[in-house]
Motif scaffolding. Sequence first.
Motif, PDB file in Angstrom:
ATOM      1  N   SER A 207      34.032  39.578  89.383  1.00  0.00           N
ATOM      2  CA  SER A 207      34.530  40.337  87.884  1.00  0.00           C
ATOM      3  C   SER A 207      33.364  39.931  86.967  1.00  0.00           C
ATOM      4  CB  SER A 207      35.876  39.688  87.711  1.00  0.00           C
ATOM      5  OG  SER A 207      36.396  40.309  86.320  1.00  0.00           O
ATOM      6  N   PRO A 208      32.128  40.357  87.067  1.00  0.00           N
ATOM      7  CA  PRO A 208      31.111  40.046  86.117  1.00  0.00           C
ATOM      8  C   PRO A 208      31.443  40.437  84.844  1.00  0.00           C
ATOM      9  CG  PRO A 208      30.476  41.947  87.318  1.00  0.00           C
ATOM     10  CD  PRO A 208      31.870  41.452  88.043  1.00  0.00           C
ATOM     11  N   ALA A 209      32.215  41.261  84.471  1.00  0.00           N
ATOM     12  CA  ALA A 209      32.557  41.469  83.071  1.00  0.00           C
ATOM     13  C   ALA A 209      33.404  40.444  82.092  1.00  0.00           C
ATOM     14  CB  ALA A 209      33.205  42.841  82.875  1.00  0.00           C
ATOM     15  N   THR A 210      34.129  39.698  82.887  1.00  0.00           N
ATOM     16  CA  THR A 210      34.875  38.520  82.586  1.00  0.00           C
ATOM     17  C   THR A 210      33.969  37.493  81.552  1.00  0.00           C
ATOM     18  OG1 THR A 210      36.471  38.625  84.365  1.00  0.00           O
ATOM     19  CG2 THR A 210      36.565  36.507  83.070  1.00  0.00           C
ATOM     20  N   GLU A 211      34.291  37.305  80.579  1.00  0.00           N
ATOM     21  CA  GLU A 211      33.685  36.292  79.783  1.00  0.00           C
ATOM     22  C   GLU A 211      34.492  34.868  80.137  1.00  0.00           C
ATOM     23  OE1 GLU A 211      32.441  36.752  75.405  1.00  0.00           O
ATOM     24  OE2 GLU A 211      33.817  38.348  75.551  1.00  0.00           O
ATOM     25  N   ILE A 212      33.629  33.583  80.417  1.00  0.00           N
ATOM     26  CA  ILE A 212      34.288  32.560  80.899  1.00  0.00           C
ATOM     27  C   ILE A 212      33.905  31.421  79.749  1.00  0.00           C
ATOM     28  CG2 ILE A 212      34.440  31.027  82.653  1.00  0.00           C
ATOM     29  CD1 ILE A 212      33.117  33.168  84.535  1.00  0.00           C
ATOM     30  N   PHE A 213      34.885  30.487  79.553  1.00  0.00           N
ATOM     31  CA  PHE A 213      34.739  29.471  78.430  1.00  0.00           C
ATOM     32  C   PHE A 213      35.227  28.211  79.358  1.00  0.00           C
ATOM     33  CE2 PHE A 213      35.302  33.351  76.007  1.00  0.00           C
ATOM     34  CZ  PHE A 213      34.267  33.026  75.163  1.00  0.00           C
ATOM     35  N   GLY A 214      34.226  27.210  79.207  1.00  0.00           N
ATOM     36  CA  GLY A 214      34.704  25.952  79.715  1.00  0.00           C
ATOM     37  C   GLY A 214      35.193  24.977  78.532  1.00  0.00           C
ATOM     38  N   VAL A 215      36.409  24.362  78.809  1.00  0.00           N
ATOM     39  CA  VAL A 215      36.798  23.629  77.729  1.00  0.00           C
ATOM     40  C   VAL A 215      36.834  22.119  77.755  1.00  0.00           C
ATOM     41  CG1 VAL A 215      39.220  23.270  76.440  1.00  0.00           C
ATOM     42  CG2 VAL A 215      38.453  25.592  77.364  1.00  0.00           C
ATOM     43  N   GLU A 216      36.217  21.399  76.572  1.00  0.00           N
ATOM     44  CA  GLU A 216      36.168  19.942  77.005  1.00  0.00           C
ATOM     45  C   GLU A 216      36.679  19.215  75.799  1.00  0.00           C
ATOM     46  OE1 GLU A 216      31.741  19.035  78.947  1.00  0.00           O
ATOM     47  OE2 GLU A 216      31.900  20.559  77.408  1.00  0.00           O
ATOM     48  N   PRO A 217      37.090  17.985  75.944  1.00  0.00           N
ATOM     49  CA  PRO A 217      37.776  17.287  74.508  1.00  0.00           C
ATOM     50  C   PRO A 217      36.604  16.919  73.807  1.00  0.00           C
ATOM     51  CG  PRO A 217      38.236  16.232  76.776  1.00  0.00           C
ATOM     52  CD  PRO A 217      37.157  17.389  77.222  1.00  0.00           C
ATOM     53  N   GLU A 218      36.775  16.885  72.446  1.00  0.00           N
ATOM     54  CA  GLU A 218      35.928  16.437  71.470  1.00  0.00           C
ATOM     55  C   GLU A 218      35.229  15.173  71.711  1.00  0.00           C
ATOM     56  OE1 GLU A 218      37.826  16.676  67.553  1.00  0.00           O
ATOM     57  OE2 GLU A 218      37.761  18.916  67.521  1.00  0.00           O
ATOM     58  N   GLY A 219      33.950  15.067  71.727  1.00  0.00           N
ATOM     59  CA  GLY A 219      33.189  13.943  71.972  1.00  0.00           C
ATOM     60  C   GLY A 219      32.896  13.786  73.510  1.00  0.00           C
ATOM     61  N   PHE A 220      33.435  14.766  74.356  1.00  0.00           N
ATOM     62  CA  PHE A 220      33.107  14.745  75.623  1.00  0.00           C
ATOM     63  C   PHE A 220      32.503  16.184  76.108  1.00  0.00           C
ATOM     64  CE2 PHE A 220      35.821  11.124  75.292  1.00  0.00           C
ATOM     65  CZ  PHE A 220      35.229  10.093  75.840  1.00  0.00           C
ATOM     66  N   ASP A 221      31.798  16.778  75.353  1.00  0.00           N
ATOM     67  CA  ASP A 221      31.258  18.116  75.636  1.00  0.00           C
ATOM     68  C   ASP A 221      30.004  18.179  76.010  1.00  0.00           C
ATOM     69  OD1 ASP A 221      30.659  17.272  73.027  1.00  0.00           O
ATOM     70  OD2 ASP A 221      30.471  19.157  72.072  1.00  0.00           O
ATOM     71  N   GLY A 222      29.754  17.306  77.196  1.00  0.00           N
ATOM     72  CA  GLY A 222      28.267  17.229  77.770  1.00  0.00           C
ATOM     73  C   GLY A 222      27.965  18.650  78.232  1.00  0.00           C
ATOM     74  N   MET A 223      29.092  19.259  79.017  1.00  0.00           N
ATOM     75  CA  MET A 223      28.648  20.567  79.642  1.00  0.00           C
ATOM     76  C   MET A 223      28.388  21.391  78.522  1.00  0.00           C
ATOM     77  SD  MET A 223      28.276  22.188  82.664  1.00  0.00           S
ATOM     78  CE  MET A 223      29.212  21.716  83.843  1.00  0.00           C
ATOM     79  N   GLY A 224      29.009  21.649  77.576  1.00  0.00           N
ATOM     80  CA  GLY A 224      28.874  22.480  76.424  1.00  0.00           C
ATOM     81  C   GLY A 224      27.416  22.317  75.900  1.00  0.00           C
ATOM     82  N   ALA A 225      27.185  21.115  75.345  1.00  0.00           N
ATOM     83  CA  ALA A 225      25.861  20.889  74.982  1.00  0.00           C
ATOM     84  C   ALA A 225      24.628  21.232  75.846  1.00  0.00           C
ATOM     85  CB  ALA A 225      25.892  19.467  74.520  1.00  0.00           C
TER      86      ALA A 225
END
Length: 335
Positions: A207-225
């Motif tokens: 389903s390549p059209a799906t936008e995917i968001f990874g959710v992390e707690p504030e202060g532990f957003d190592g993946m997002g960064a």
Amino acid sequence: MMTTLVPSLDHLKQAYAVTAKATQITPLLDSAALARETGAARVFVKPESLQWAGSFKVRGAYWRLKRLSPDEARKGVVAYSSGNFAQGLAAAGQALGIPVTIVMPIDAPAAKRDATTGYGARVVLTDHGERAREEVAAATAREIAETEGLALLHPFDDPEIVAGQAGAGLEALEQLDARNASADLLFCAVGGGGLIGGVSLAFHYLSPATEIFGVEPEGFDGMGASLAHGVIETMPIGPKSICDGLMARKPGDAPFAALRTAGVRGITVDDQSVRHAMRIAFERLKLVLEPSGAASLAALLGGKVDVSGKSVLVVATGGNVSLTDFMTHMNDGRI
């Protein structure tokens, strides 16, 4: 530089064919109430909190144990975990007759510790003091592996764990297809990234059209960064989060490679929004979610992304919380 393996679609399907025989199908809830509240066209919630051992973790754990050599399976395995992987691995080990040792931080929730021993695993506690708890637990697990000759398993930084966790995504895609539906947006929590690694790859391939968001707690957003900067980053030691299962300070190489392949973007939630999501899940969906399990729902309810007129899938990852802790969170953190 060594290239990290990103499991192919065939690899994901191979794992799912095996794990589907040992896990249960978790439902896909279609919530009109959440759609009205958020302005989305439809909101689907996949409660992996209803999986064996109370979370998605058994999917990856079972597949990883099936990949052991006969000698490794006979001797047993050791891993570190704050709780949900511990329970998933213990349950999978019990089902397959493989001895499991789990190293847990001393401040891991008692309910998760008790459940892990209930599945027959040996639990070793570590006191991390001012150090990062996963670093202390990981070092202890390595020491046990070396001295006792056990196979050392990582709770998320392993392509086979990523492949096994993908079953949740493949299952959700089957359920969406059966309803002639699809997901424009997907919210999934991130600790080390094993689950979202597998789920994001499943949607990337199918389903390549799906936008995917990874959710992390504030202060532990190592993946997002890390995703934002293109390299793995380690977050400094800071205040704790109520999302004990999402407090990894850095993502694993294998999940990071999977998320980059799938084009995942990171967002954060605070503790208060997580408590609100736990309440909404209980009142509207009749689901008991632990804080980590409610993080993705918190991102949806908090308006982190414009979902107007969109079809949304939320993966609720776990429900391993004691009644006392659950009620404390329902009282906004006050006893």
